[in-house]
Design a protein around this motif. Structure first.
Motif, short mmCIF file in Angstrom:
data_model
loop_
_atom_site.label_atom_id
_atom_site.label_comp_id
_atom_site.label_asym_id
_atom_site.label_seq_id
_atom_site.Cartn_x
_atom_site.Cartn_y
_atom_site.Cartn_z
N PHE A 1 13.05 10.56 -4.48
CA PHE A 1 11.86 10.92 -3.81
C PHE A 1 11.24 9.39 -3.30
O PHE A 1 10.65 9.12 -2.21
N MET A 2 11.19 8.49 -4.20
CA MET A 2 10.89 7.05 -3.66
C MET A 2 11.45 6.48 -2.68
O MET A 2 10.89 5.90 -1.59
N LYS A 3 12.92 6.77 -2.48
CA LYS A 3 13.80 6.50 -1.60
C LYS A 3 13.21 6.86 -0.04
O LYS A 3 12.97 6.39 1.00
N ASP A 4 13.20 8.25 -0.11
CA ASP A 4 12.51 8.91 0.88
C ASP A 4 11.04 8.77 1.46
O ASP A 4 10.90 8.49 2.60
N CYS A 5 10.46 8.58 0.54
CA CYS A 5 8.75 8.08 0.60
C CYS A 5 8.64 6.76 1.28
O CYS A 5 8.09 6.23 2.33
N LEU A 6 9.45 5.76 0.82
CA LEU A 6 9.48 4.33 1.27
C LEU A 6 10.06 4.44 2.60
O LEU A 6 9.51 3.42 3.42
N SER A 7 10.92 4.91 2.94
CA SER A 7 11.91 4.79 4.22
C SER A 7 11.25 5.55 5.17
O SER A 7 11.59 5.60 6.52
N ALA A 8 10.05 6.68 4.96
CA ALA A 8 9.62 7.52 5.89
C ALA A 8 8.63 6.68 6.91
O ALA A 8 8.12 5.80 6.46
N LYS A 9 8.74 6.88 8.04
CA LYS A 9 7.81 6.31 9.02
C LYS A 9 6.66 6.82 9.27
O LYS A 9 6.29 7.83 8.82
N PRO A 10 5.59 5.89 9.58
CA PRO A 10 4.24 6.29 9.08
C PRO A 10 3.88 7.51 10.25
O PRO A 10 4.41 7.46 11.64
N LYS A 11 3.21 8.44 10.00
CA LYS A 11 2.59 9.26 10.91
C LYS A 11 1.88 8.97 12.01
O LYS A 11 0.84 8.22 11.61
N GLU B 1 2.29 9.62 -5.71
CA GLU B 1 2.94 10.87 -5.46
C GLU B 1 4.26 11.30 -6.37
O GLU B 1 4.37 12.52 -6.61
N ALA B 2 4.45 10.26 -6.91
CA ALA B 2 5.83 10.61 -7.81
C ALA B 2 5.68 10.55 -9.38
O ALA B 2 6.30 10.71 -10.09
N ALA B 3 4.26 10.57 -9.68
CA ALA B 3 3.73 10.92 -10.97
C ALA B 3 4.15 12.04 -11.54
O ALA B 3 4.26 13.07 -11.07
N GLY B 4 4.89 11.85 -12.76
CA GLY B 4 5.64 13.11 -13.42
C GLY B 4 7.11 13.16 -13.04
O GLY B 4 7.79 13.84 -13.95
N MET B 5 7.44 12.64 -12.18
CA MET B 5 8.84 12.58 -11.74
C MET B 5 9.77 11.40 -12.77
O MET B 5 9.22 10.45 -12.89
N LYS B 6 10.93 11.91 -12.95
CA LYS B 6 11.64 11.05 -13.73
C LYS B 6 13.31 10.86 -13.14
O LYS B 6 13.42 11.77 -12.60
N GLY B 7 13.74 9.65 -13.71
CA GLY B 7 15.19 9.68 -13.20
C GLY B 7 15.72 9.76 -11.88
O GLY B 7 15.15 9.16 -11.00
N ASP B 8 16.63 10.47 -11.46
CA ASP B 8 17.40 10.47 -10.18
C ASP B 8 16.40 11.19 -9.22
O ASP B 8 16.13 10.95 -8.07
N GLU B 9 15.63 12.23 -9.78
CA GLU B 9 14.66 12.86 -8.90
C GLU B 9 13.53 11.89 -8.20
O GLU B 9 13.20 11.89 -7.01
N ASN C 1 0.83 -1.16 -0.14
CA ASN C 1 -0.08 -0.06 -0.02
C ASN C 1 0.86 1.21 0.05
O ASN C 1 0.74 2.20 -0.68
N LYS C 2 1.96 1.10 0.79
CA LYS C 2 2.92 2.37 1.15
C LYS C 2 3.55 2.60 -0.61
O LYS C 2 3.56 3.81 -0.97
N MET C 3 3.75 1.63 -1.09
CA MET C 3 4.47 1.68 -2.48
C MET C 3 3.79 2.27 -3.58
O MET C 3 3.90 3.17 -4.14
N ALA C 4 2.18 1.83 -3.56
CA ALA C 4 1.34 2.39 -4.32
C ALA C 4 0.89 3.80 -4.17
O ALA C 4 1.00 4.71 -5.07
N SER C 5 1.08 4.07 -2.92
CA SER C 5 0.89 5.66 -2.50
C SER C 5 1.96 6.42 -2.90
O SER C 5 1.77 7.48 -3.41
N CYS C 6 3.35 5.96 -2.71
CA CYS C 6 4.55 6.64 -3.18
C CYS C 6 4.58 6.79 -4.95
O CYS C 6 4.60 7.74 -5.21
N ASN C 7 4.00 5.69 -5.28
CA ASN C 7 4.22 5.98 -6.91
C ASN C 7 2.95 6.97 -7.48
O ASN C 7 3.44 7.60 -8.17
#
Length: 105
Positions: A58-68, A46-54, A38-44
């Motif tokens: 973003f995905m690294k930060d998003c997936l490693s973030a602790k749940p609020k 949010e990352a719509a439109g981003m490419k490459g290193d950006e 579910n987290k992967m789907a949510s991050c994906n």
């Protein structure tokens, strides 16, 4: 000739067993998603439109973030810290009773 027939029968059986296993795996795709999925789907999303290193960063930060934590969870955690501080020095049943009463009230 009998050996050839036995080999063909064995191969046919193996093929049908493989097909059954494959269809079972496909049916498992209907199972509920895990929190990580579910987290992967949510991050994906949010990352719509981003490419490459950006996108990669973003995905690294998003997936490693602790749940609020919710406000209720935060309040419970604060209450636990406070009760633990007050129960310093207590042991056994005395501590259990105090912690129970403190956390309820």
């Amino acid at each position: 000739m009998k050996k050839l027939f036995a080999v063909i029968a064995a191969l046919a059986f193996t093929g049908s067993a493989f097909a059954a296993t494959h269809s079972e795996k496909a049916a498992a795709g209907d199972a509920p998603k895990t929190d990580q999925q579910n987290k992967m789907a949510s991050c994906n999303k949010e990352a719509a439109g981003m490419k490459g290193d950006e996108r990669k960063a973003f995905m690294k930060d998003c997936l490693s973030a602790k749940p609020k934590t919710s406000t209720a969870q935060k309040a419970q955690q604060d209450k636990m810290k406070s009760c633990n501080a007050e129960a310093k020095g207590m042991k056994g049943d005395e501590r259990k009773k105090f912690m129970s009463d403190c956390l309820k009230g």
